[in-house]
Design an enzyme around this catalytic site. Structure first.
Site, PDB file in Angstrom:
ATOM      1  N   ASP A  78      -0.364  -0.574   8.090  1.00  9.45           N
ATOM      2  CA  ASP A  78       0.142   0.709   7.243  1.00  9.45           C
ATOM      3  C   ASP A  78      -1.111   1.305   6.810  1.00  9.45           C
ATOM      4  OD1 ASP A  78      -0.789  -1.549   5.775  1.00  9.45           O
ATOM      5  OD2 ASP A  78       0.599  -1.275   4.302  1.00  9.45           O
ATOM      6  N   ASP A  79      -2.390   0.921   7.261  1.00 12.62           N
ATOM      7  CA  ASP A  79      -3.636   1.401   6.770  1.00 12.62           C
ATOM      8  C   ASP A  79      -4.458   2.164   8.041  1.00 12.62           C
ATOM      9  OD1 ASP A  79      -4.126  -0.538   8.030  1.00 12.62           O
ATOM     10  OD2 ASP A  79      -5.868  -1.295   6.950  1.00 12.62           O
TER      11      ASP A  79
ATOM     12  N   ARG B 199       0.739  -1.180   0.073  1.00 14.28           N
ATOM     13  CA  ARG B 199       0.100  -0.280  -0.156  1.00 14.28           C
ATOM     14  C   ARG B 199       0.960   1.307   0.208  1.00 14.28           C
ATOM     15  NH1 ARG B 199      -2.993  -2.458   4.846  1.00 14.28           N
ATOM     16  NH2 ARG B 199      -5.013  -3.476   3.920  1.00 14.28           N
TER      17      ARG B 199
ATOM     18  N   HIS C  28       5.312 -12.645   8.429  1.00 12.03           N
ATOM     19  CA  HIS C  28       5.999 -11.082   8.272  1.00 12.03           C
ATOM     20  C   HIS C  28       5.864 -10.710   9.829  1.00 12.03           C
ATOM     21  CE1 HIS C  28       5.866  -6.727   7.195  1.00 12.03           C
ATOM     22  NE2 HIS C  28       6.932  -6.957   7.505  1.00 12.03           N
TER      23      HIS C  28
ATOM     24  N   ASP D  93      -4.138 -13.116  14.512  1.00 14.62           N
ATOM     25  CA  ASP D  93      -4.799 -12.233  15.590  1.00 14.62           C
ATOM     26  C   ASP D  93      -5.841 -13.141  16.120  1.00 14.62           C
ATOM     27  OD1 ASP D  93      -6.062 -12.612  12.766  1.00 14.62           O
ATOM     28  OD2 ASP D  93      -6.727 -10.547  12.996  1.00 14.62           O
TER      29      ASP D  93
END
Length: 445
Positions: free
Chosen positions: A210-211, A115, A188, A289
């Site tokens: 990153d969002d 992104r 990652h 998660d």
């Protein structure tokens, strides 16, 4: 020492050679017959001149020898310094992990992939960051996306850019082929957290995607909550996120209000190195998660979460293909009022104190029916309680009131001991199990 000896020998040889030549010259003169007194006078004068020259040269040679001795001594001392240098100072030990939480370094780990809109995330982080030394920003990039890499590089020394080296596909079960992205995300995370805690050896870290866009008091919030995380071992994370944080469901006038929650929220969260020591050996191959929300990982520990979120997501694009985004996530209210958390007393969030105050407040609230809430009746009661008795009634009430209705290992989003606190039509509501609640039922998932 070789250079000093050579110089002395050369000086001595020069001295001896010159005097030897002088004697040879005198000895080699042929004997002369008796001559006139004039010739004898000339010879005497020549000998005297040669003797004077020899004496002058002898003084010059003595001076040369004295210079040779002086300079050879200096050179010897210098060589001695080089040959026996002072021992180097011992290497500096790694900086100790600070014992004073107020001075702790809390790096922000930004998880990036493809992104290029990571710029929006980084701009806000750098805008609100109070100190580059106390809050270094580390961007960990997966995917090898060139445009995103150029955006990150454009920040220069303001951020550290690290790259996940293994970009290969991951062998997955046939039924999980469409979930390849979730496997890569888990890989990652494991690599990036390993870099932060193993390579850089930080004491704790704040993880953001990153969002995410952060609130003005994002850093203040985590700085204030960090000592609490250290002190209360019944906590395992601090999150910036309220899963039910839509604007009409929070009290923006109480932006300083914080809760304990048994649900792992993610989306901007702080963890300690000790937790990574625990999780790393068993880190999952995918769906990290939801794995965190399992009883085996949670181990009856809680997180801290805010009334009003300190992060919001602008990333509809992703491996989840916008799941929940249009219905919930894009409506999350981002706090816009700075709260000086470091000046507040957050001890009320410690488990014993929290349960002494929060639980009686919930179960002292009058119980109402969902129809009364929806009809906006009995407003004179103030804060009220809506009681559910099982999985189905919880999901029905949550859906009717606009809450997220999914459960993970039986834990409702934003819930603590099964209680979800939210605002409905301007008043506080507690969606709660009976007061004799005994624990979560993982079969509710």
């Amino acid at each position: 020492m070789l250079k000093k000896s050579s110089l002395v020998l050369w000086g001595a040889a020069l001295f001896i050679a010159w005097n030897g030549l002088l004697l040879l010259f005198l000895w080699s003169r042929p004997p002369s017959p008796a001559s006139s007194s004039g010739e004898g006078d000339r010879l005497t004068a020549e000998v005297i001149r040669l003797a004077q020259d020899a004496e002058t040269e002898l003084e010059r040679q003595k001076d040369l020898l004295r210079q040779i001795h002086r300079y050879s001594g200096l050179w010897g001392r210098r060589r001695g310094l080089r040959l026996t240098p002072a021992p180097p100072p011992p290497p500096s030990p790694p900086p100790p992990r600070p014992t004073d939480p107020a001075g702790a370094v809390l790096p922000v780990l930004v998880m990036a992939c493809d992104r290029s809109t990571v710029r929006r995330c980084l701009d806000k982080l750098l805008r609100y960051r109070p100190s580059a030394q106390r809050f270094p920003v580390i961007v960990s990039q997966d995917c090898g996306h060139a445009e995103t890499a150029r955006v990150i590089a454009s920040y220069g020394d303001a951020v550290a850019h690290i790259r996940q080296p293994d970009l290969s596909d991951i062998p997955v079960p046939a039924e999980h082929r469409k979930f390849q992205g979730y496997y890569k995300i888990a890989r990652h995370y494991r690599w990036a957290l390993g870099q932060v805690f193993r390579t850089f050896r930080y004491r704790a870290a704040i993880v953001v995607e990153d969002d995410l866009e952060v609130a003005p008091d994002f850093f203040e919030y985590f700085q204030a909550a960090f000592p609490l995380l250290l002190a209360d071992r019944s906590l395992w994370c601090v999150s910036a996120w309220n899963d039910n944080g839509k604007e009409q469901m929070v009290d923006v006038g109480q932006a300083e209000l914080l809760y304990r929650t048994d649900f792992f929220p993610g989306l901007g969260w702080l963890l300690l190195a000790e937790l990574w020591d625990e999780l790393e050996p068993k880190w999952p191959r995918a769906f990290w998660d939801d794995w965190m929300r399992q009883p085996e990982q949670r181990r009856d520990r809680s997180c801290v979460r805010p009334e009003v979120s300190r992060t919001m997501t602008f990333g509809r694009k992703g491996v989840s293909h916008g799941q929940f985004f249009d219905q919930y996530l894009k409506f999350i209210k981002l706090n816009d009022r700075f709260v000086p958390f470091t000046q507040l007393d957050l001890s009320y969030l410690k488990k014993e104190e929290y349960e002494r105050s929060f639980l009686p407040k919930v179960y002292a609230a009058p119980e109402v029916r969902v129809e009364e809430l929806q009809g906006n009746r009995r407003r004179e009661l103030g804060a009220v309680r809506l009681q559910y008795s099982g999985r189905d009634s919880f999901k029905a009430f949550a859906k009717a009131l606009g809450l997220m209705d999914d459960l993970k290992s039986g834990v409702p989003r934003a819930g603590y001991r099964g209680i979800v606190s939210f605002v409905y039509r301007g008043r506080r509501v507690y969606l709660a199990p009976p007061s004799d609640w005994t624990g979560y039922d993982p079969s509710w998932s």
